[in-house]
Structure formats: C-alpha cells, structure tokens
Design a protein around this motif. Structure first.
Motif, short mmCIF file in Angstrom:
data_model
loop_
_atom_site.label_atom_id
_atom_site.label_comp_id
_atom_site.label_asym_id
_atom_site.label_seq_id
_atom_site.Cartn_x
_atom_site.Cartn_y
_atom_site.Cartn_z
N GLY A 195 10.48 66.14 -24.61
CA GLY A 195 10.36 64.70 -25.73
C GLY A 195 12.08 65.30 -26.02
O GLY A 195 12.67 63.87 -26.43
N SER A 196 12.06 66.18 -26.74
CA SER A 196 13.49 66.41 -27.33
C SER A 196 14.50 66.29 -26.53
O SER A 196 15.48 65.98 -26.63
CB SER A 196 13.43 68.00 -27.79
OG SER A 196 12.61 68.28 -28.59
N TYR A 197 14.35 67.02 -25.07
CA TYR A 197 15.61 66.61 -23.91
C TYR A 197 15.96 64.75 -23.81
O TYR A 197 16.61 65.25 -23.17
CB TYR A 197 14.91 67.15 -22.82
CG TYR A 197 15.80 67.38 -21.40
CD1 TYR A 197 17.01 67.79 -21.66
CD2 TYR A 197 15.72 66.13 -20.38
CE1 TYR A 197 18.10 68.08 -20.76
CE2 TYR A 197 16.89 65.63 -19.70
CZ TYR A 197 18.05 67.22 -20.18
OH TYR A 197 19.07 66.88 -18.37
N GLU A 198 14.85 64.44 -23.64
CA GLU A 198 15.00 62.90 -23.46
C GLU A 198 15.56 62.14 -24.86
O GLU A 198 16.74 61.35 -24.26
CB GLU A 198 13.66 62.21 -23.27
CG GLU A 198 13.50 62.32 -21.46
CD GLU A 198 12.40 61.42 -21.38
OE1 GLU A 198 12.26 60.77 -20.09
OE2 GLU A 198 10.90 61.52 -22.07
N LEU A 199 15.58 62.95 -25.69
CA LEU A 199 16.22 61.90 -27.09
C LEU A 199 16.95 62.23 -27.08
O LEU A 199 18.07 61.66 -27.24
CB LEU A 199 15.63 62.59 -27.81
CG LEU A 199 14.34 61.63 -28.61
CD1 LEU A 199 13.31 62.27 -29.48
CD2 LEU A 199 14.36 60.47 -28.82
N MET A 200 17.96 64.28 -26.54
CA MET A 200 19.59 64.02 -26.66
C MET A 200 19.76 63.87 -25.32
O MET A 200 21.13 63.99 -25.30
CB MET A 200 18.71 65.72 -26.74
CG MET A 200 18.34 66.09 -28.70
SD MET A 200 18.28 67.66 -28.51
CE MET A 200 19.82 68.91 -29.30
N PHE A 201 19.59 64.25 -24.09
CA PHE A 201 19.88 64.06 -23.31
C PHE A 201 20.36 62.58 -22.37
O PHE A 201 20.76 62.57 -20.90
CB PHE A 201 20.11 64.62 -22.62
CG PHE A 201 20.72 66.64 -23.17
CD1 PHE A 201 21.84 66.88 -22.45
CD2 PHE A 201 19.10 67.77 -24.35
CE1 PHE A 201 22.16 67.62 -23.72
CE2 PHE A 201 19.42 68.50 -23.60
CZ PHE A 201 21.66 68.81 -24.04
N CYS A 202 18.86 61.41 -22.96
CA CYS A 202 18.66 60.20 -22.14
C CYS A 202 18.97 59.60 -22.92
O CYS A 202 17.96 59.07 -23.66
CB CYS A 202 17.38 60.63 -21.96
SG CYS A 202 17.33 62.29 -20.36
N PRO A 203 20.59 58.94 -22.96
CA PRO A 203 20.32 57.60 -24.10
C PRO A 203 19.72 56.56 -23.36
O PRO A 203 20.05 55.66 -24.20
CB PRO A 203 22.58 57.54 -23.90
CG PRO A 203 22.47 58.52 -22.83
CD PRO A 203 21.36 59.40 -22.82
N ASP A 204 19.39 56.73 -22.21
CA ASP A 204 19.66 55.87 -21.69
C ASP A 204 17.55 54.96 -22.21
O ASP A 204 17.40 53.67 -21.27
CB ASP A 204 19.45 55.07 -20.24
CG ASP A 204 19.19 56.28 -19.10
OD1 ASP A 204 18.91 57.40 -20.34
OD2 ASP A 204 17.87 56.03 -18.81
N VAL A 205 17.00 56.35 -22.46
CA VAL A 205 15.50 55.69 -22.15
C VAL A 205 15.55 55.34 -23.90
O VAL A 205 15.59 56.34 -24.98
CB VAL A 205 14.65 57.33 -22.40
CG1 VAL A 205 13.56 56.77 -22.37
CG2 VAL A 205 15.19 57.28 -21.03
N PRO A 206 14.95 54.40 -24.57
CA PRO A 206 14.76 54.20 -25.69
C PRO A 206 13.42 54.90 -26.44
O PRO A 206 12.62 55.40 -26.09
CB PRO A 206 14.08 53.15 -26.36
CG PRO A 206 14.12 52.27 -24.36
CD PRO A 206 14.40 53.31 -23.47
#
Length: 123
Positions: free
Chosen positions: A93-104
C-alpha cells in the motif's frame, strides 16, 4: 468465449500475488526473480496483470527500507510485532501511494483493507 477481465480486476489479482510474494520474501528472503519463476511454473499468475505484479514486487523489494521507515512511525506497536502479512500489505500500500500516482488513493486503501481481510488474522 470468455470476456476479458477489466484492468482493475487484473490489477487486484496482481496485488494479491504481490502480497503472497512479499510474504515469502519477508519470511525466507526468496529473491523476486525466483518467485516470478515459481509463480510461472505453478501457473499461479492466471489472469493477473503480470507487468503490474512485476513492477509492484520489484519496487517493494527495492524500496523496502524506505517504505518500512515511512509507515513505521505511524504504527501503534513495534515493527517486530507486526504479522508478516500486515507488513507485506503495508509495504504494498505504501509503495502504491508513493510510486503509482495513476492509482487513486481510495483504491489503494480499499485494496489494502481487502487484502488484510483475505490474508490477515481475525484480530
């Protein structure tokens, strides 16, 4: 003829596989390439978005120290007291929040909660 799965469902499967792979990495330090090979051999990838799975897995492992440092300050207990599943979900979750700006962010939070329900302990 089966209809193709929506991209969100394919990404959801990729997230589930990523949590499983991160758990394995946290428990016995299996390298990401070995896990990818294992998942392919066992035909575990199914209809998951394989490219997203690879990106998540490699990214989480590569940034694991920074991710752990980031969420560690918000924990209500010591990092060592976290279950490995919780650790894997927090890392993802932390990775997606920080490195995947296309994912809300709402998607990341919802998926993380669902993964905890799926793999985590009842309490």
């Amino acid at each position: 003829m089966s209809e193709p799965q929506p991209a969100s469902s394919r990404r959801g499967l990729a997230r589930r596989l990523t949590v499983q792979a991160l758990y394995q990495w946290l428990v016995n330090e299996t390298q990401p390439e070995r896990m990818l090979q294992q998942f392919r051999e066992e035909d575990s990838l199914g209809r998951a978005d394989v490219d997203y799975f690879k990106a998540l897995l490699h990214g989480c492992v590569r940034e694991s120290g920074m991710l752990t440092d980031t969420f560690n300050e918000y924990l209500d207990r010591k990092l060592e007291q976290l279950d490995r599943v919780e650790d894997a979900v927090l890392m993802l979750g932390s990775y997606e929040l920080m490195f995947c700006p296309d994912v809300p962010w709402k998607v990341v939070v919802n998926e993380s909660v669902n993964l905890c329900k799926m793999f985590g302990a009842e309490d």
